[in-house]
Structure formats: structure tokens, C-alpha cells
Write a protein that holds these residues in place. Structure first.
Motif, PDB file in Angstrom:
ATOM      1  N   LEU A  22      -5.585  -6.398  -3.558  1.00  0.00           N
ATOM      2  CA  LEU A  22      -4.703  -5.324  -3.130  1.00  0.00           C
ATOM      3  C   LEU A  22      -3.305  -5.876  -2.877  1.00  0.00           C
ATOM      4  N   LEU A  26      -4.291   0.581   1.600  1.00  0.00           N
ATOM      5  CA  LEU A  26      -4.906   1.642   0.826  1.00  0.00           C
ATOM      6  C   LEU A  26      -4.283   2.991   1.183  1.00  0.00           C
ATOM      7  N   ASP A  27      -4.151   3.822   0.174  1.00  0.00           N
ATOM      8  CA  ASP A  27      -3.620   5.166   0.364  1.00  0.00           C
ATOM      9  C   ASP A  27      -4.790   6.148   0.251  1.00  0.00           C
ATOM     10  N   ARG A  31      -5.055   9.330  -3.743  1.00  0.00           N
ATOM     11  CA  ARG A  31      -4.207   8.659  -4.719  1.00  0.00           C
ATOM     12  C   ARG A  31      -4.974   7.503  -5.341  1.00  0.00           C
ATOM     13  N   GLU A  32      -4.701   7.223  -6.600  1.00  0.00           N
ATOM     14  CA  GLU A  32      -5.337   6.106  -7.289  1.00  0.00           C
ATOM     15  C   GLU A  32      -4.715   4.809  -6.806  1.00  0.00           C
ATOM     16  N   ASN A  33      -5.579   3.845  -6.428  1.00  0.00           N
ATOM     17  CA  ASN A  33      -5.119   2.512  -6.024  1.00  0.00           C
ATOM     18  C   ASN A  33      -5.578   1.505  -7.073  1.00  0.00           C
ATOM     19  N   ARG A 105      -7.446  -9.132  -0.502  1.00  0.00           N
ATOM     20  CA  ARG A 105      -5.986  -9.165  -0.441  1.00  0.00           C
ATOM     21  C   ARG A 105      -5.578 -10.530   0.076  1.00  0.00           C
TER      22      ARG A 105
END
Length: 315
Positions: A22, A26-27, A31-33, A105
Motif C-alpha cells: 500500500l 485505505l479508502d 473506491r478501488e485501491n 506497507r
């Protein structure tokens, strides 16, 4: 009578979906991440340890529980391919195999797990014949399986009565309780406690790692702590042994601690001294980080570049 297996592993098994790295938070607004990499592989601390031990040449058996579903068949197939004996991997007719999503991440990761059969795993899933025929018994993920945790002192006691040694990697406690009374009972029957540094501090209630290691060792086991970039530290009979980390740049640290466990136990079961077993663990855990997921980077015994103490092994 000789033991049928070098190692019996008790505990958790599930598919891991590893996604990352990442680049931000994260959203959650539908929404696509997007991330650069994703993999579907074997997960569960116990299962990764078993797979690593088998790759290192140990005759390894696994006792635990899966659901009667695609996820359960997926993980059984991988363990079978690694040469792990799965006769004691019980199929639960009513509960699902756990699933884990791991989001990475930088050097950190977030882990989300559906419990599935974990609450049902118990000492009854460990056949007495299997317990009596292993040179060493290892348990992982103590806090994820409360029924197995409750029966672990007696399982370890029985294994030791049959001449086995024992080890425990508690892993994290999602409830943040760390169960000091229950852990004390298990440690009385444990030869090797294998936490990471954060877990050692939580289990002991101490503020420094050296104090934590000494505190836990006073309860019975040899304490072996995985300390990331600082290598590993062990406390045995009042003496402290440290080994530096391997000089590598990790690609993915998922399962590194479990691969450490496998290599450390393989070295101990081959009769190597504690310092060499620590080096084996650090090397095994380090090499596992050179591939994505928990098992693809696990080394063979030859790849650890260690020399066996054959005199001790044959004694």
C-alpha cells in the motif's frame, strides 16, 4: 522404539491473500485501491512452520482442523505437496476454513482473519498415537484457538512423557489480554518459547527485552526471541545468547517468524548447539523474506549452510 515423526505441529492453517505494498491509507468510500502485487498461498503460523520444517528435511505431521470447502482443500493440497503428513487434519462438516487477508506497507502489515474452525480446534484433534510418535511437538497461535490452548499443558505433558521436546509460538493476542495464568501452565511443560520481541514484552509484562526474556525463562522454557533487523536472542539456564540478523533486503516479511521456527527446530533436532540453532533460525527466517508469501522462500537444509553436530545427533 524410534519415533515415527521428527516434528508434530499443532494449530492453525488457512489460505493467505497477501496484497501490497500500500502507498497510503485505505479508502473505504467504495473506491478501488490498487497495489503492485498479490498472491494466494498457504497461511497460518502452524502450517507455515510445518511446511518449512518439511522442506528442511524433517518428517513432519500436522494436527488441526479445516472446513469442508475449497479453502480447506487448497491448504491440504499444499501441505501434502510439501510432504507434511495431514492424516490428523480434521475436516469439520459445519464450520468454514479460516481466511486471512494481509495488507503490506513498507515493513509493516495489517492482518484480517475470519475465525472459521479456529474456535473448534481442541486437544481432541490430536490423536494419541501421533502424540506418542513425534520427537518434538510444536504449537502456534495460542490465542486464536482457546480450546486447544486449554488442553495444551496436558498435550505437552503427554508428549514429554513419550520422550518428546516441546515448543510454543503464541503469536499475537487479538484480545490484548495475554492470559498470564494460562500461559504460566503451558510454559511449565514447554522446552522452547519462540515469541517475537513485541510478544515477549507483552507476555512478560516487562518494559525491556532482556528483562522480558529472563522473566519468561524463569518459568521453565528456553526463551528464543525473534528480533527482526536485530537478529535473535535466547536465554537458557541463566545465560544469554545473541545472533545478528542476516544481511539481506527483505521483499516480504509474511511468515518470516514461522520460517525461523522451522529452521531453529530443525537445527535443534539435528543436535546443533543453541548458538548454531539461532543462526539457523535467523538465516531461515531471512531467506523466507526474499519471496512473497510465507512459504515460497523457505530454504532447504543445504541452503542454511550449517554443519551438523553428528556426534551429538547420534548420542
Amino acid at each position: 522404539m524410534p519415533h515415527r515423526f521428527d516434528l508434530l505441529v499443532l494449530g492453525d492453517v488457512n489460505p493467505d491473500v497477501v496484497l501490497g505494498p500500500l502507498t497510503g491509507d485505505l479508502d473505504f468510500r467504495q473506491r478501488e485501491n490498487l497495489v503492485g502485487h498479490g498472491s494466494l498461498t498457504l497461511g497460518g503460523s502452524a502450517a507455515i512452520t510445518a511446511a518449512g520444517a518439511a522442506r528442511l528435511g524433517l518428517k513432519t505431521a500436522f494436527a488441526g482442523r479445516i472446513g469442508d470447502d475449497a479453502a480447506g482443500r487448497f491448504v491440504r493440497d499444499i501441505l501434502d505437496e510439501r510432504g507434511v503428513d495431514t492424516e490428523a487434519l480434521t475436516v469439520d462438516p459445519s464450520l468454514l476454513t479460516p481466511l486471512t487477508a494481509i495488507l503490506t506497507r513498507d515493513d509493516s502489515r495489517a492482518i484480517v482473519t475470519s475465525s472459521g474452525v479456529l474456535d473448534a480446534v481442541s486437544a481432541a484433534d490430536v490423536p494419541a498415537e501421533l502424540l506418542a510418535n513425534a520427537r518434538h511437538v510444536h504449537a502456534s497461535s495460542y490465542f486464536l484457538m482457546p480450546k486447544l490452548a486449554a488442553g495444551l499443558p496436558e498435550l505437552f505433558r503427554t508428549a514429554r512423557a513419550h520422550g518428546a521436546t516441546t515448543s510454543l509460538d503464541t503469536n499475537d493476542d487479538p484480545a490484548r489480554q495475554w492470559d498470564p495464568s494460562g500461559i504460566k501452565l503451558v510454559l511449565q511443560e514447554t522446552d522452547f518459547l519462540l515469541p517475537n520481541a513485541a510478544e515477549a514484552l507483552e507476555l512478560s509484562g516487562q518494559s525491556s527485552l532482556l528483562d522480558a526474556v529472563a522473566h519468561l525463562a524463569a518459568q521453565g522454557p528456553t526463551v528464543v526471541v525473534k528480533n527482526g533487523a536485530d537478529g535473535a536472542i535466547a536465554h537458557h539456564r541463566g545465560e544469554t545468547v545473541t545472533v545478528p540478523a542476516s544481511p539481506i533486503t527483505p521483499l516480504d516479511t509474511v511468515g518470516a517468524g514461522d520460517s525461523f521456527n522451522a529452521a531453529f527446530l530443525a537445527a535443534m533436532l539435528r543436535g546443533l548447539p543453541l548458538s548454531d540453532a539461532l543462526r539457523a533460525g535467523v538465516t531461515g527466517g531471512g531467506r523466507s523474506t526474499l519471496a512473497r508469501g510465507g512459504i515460497d522462500g523457505q530454504p532447504t537444509w543445504h541452503e542454511l549452510h550449517l554443519t551438523e553436530n553428528t556426534e551429538t545427533e547420534s548420542a
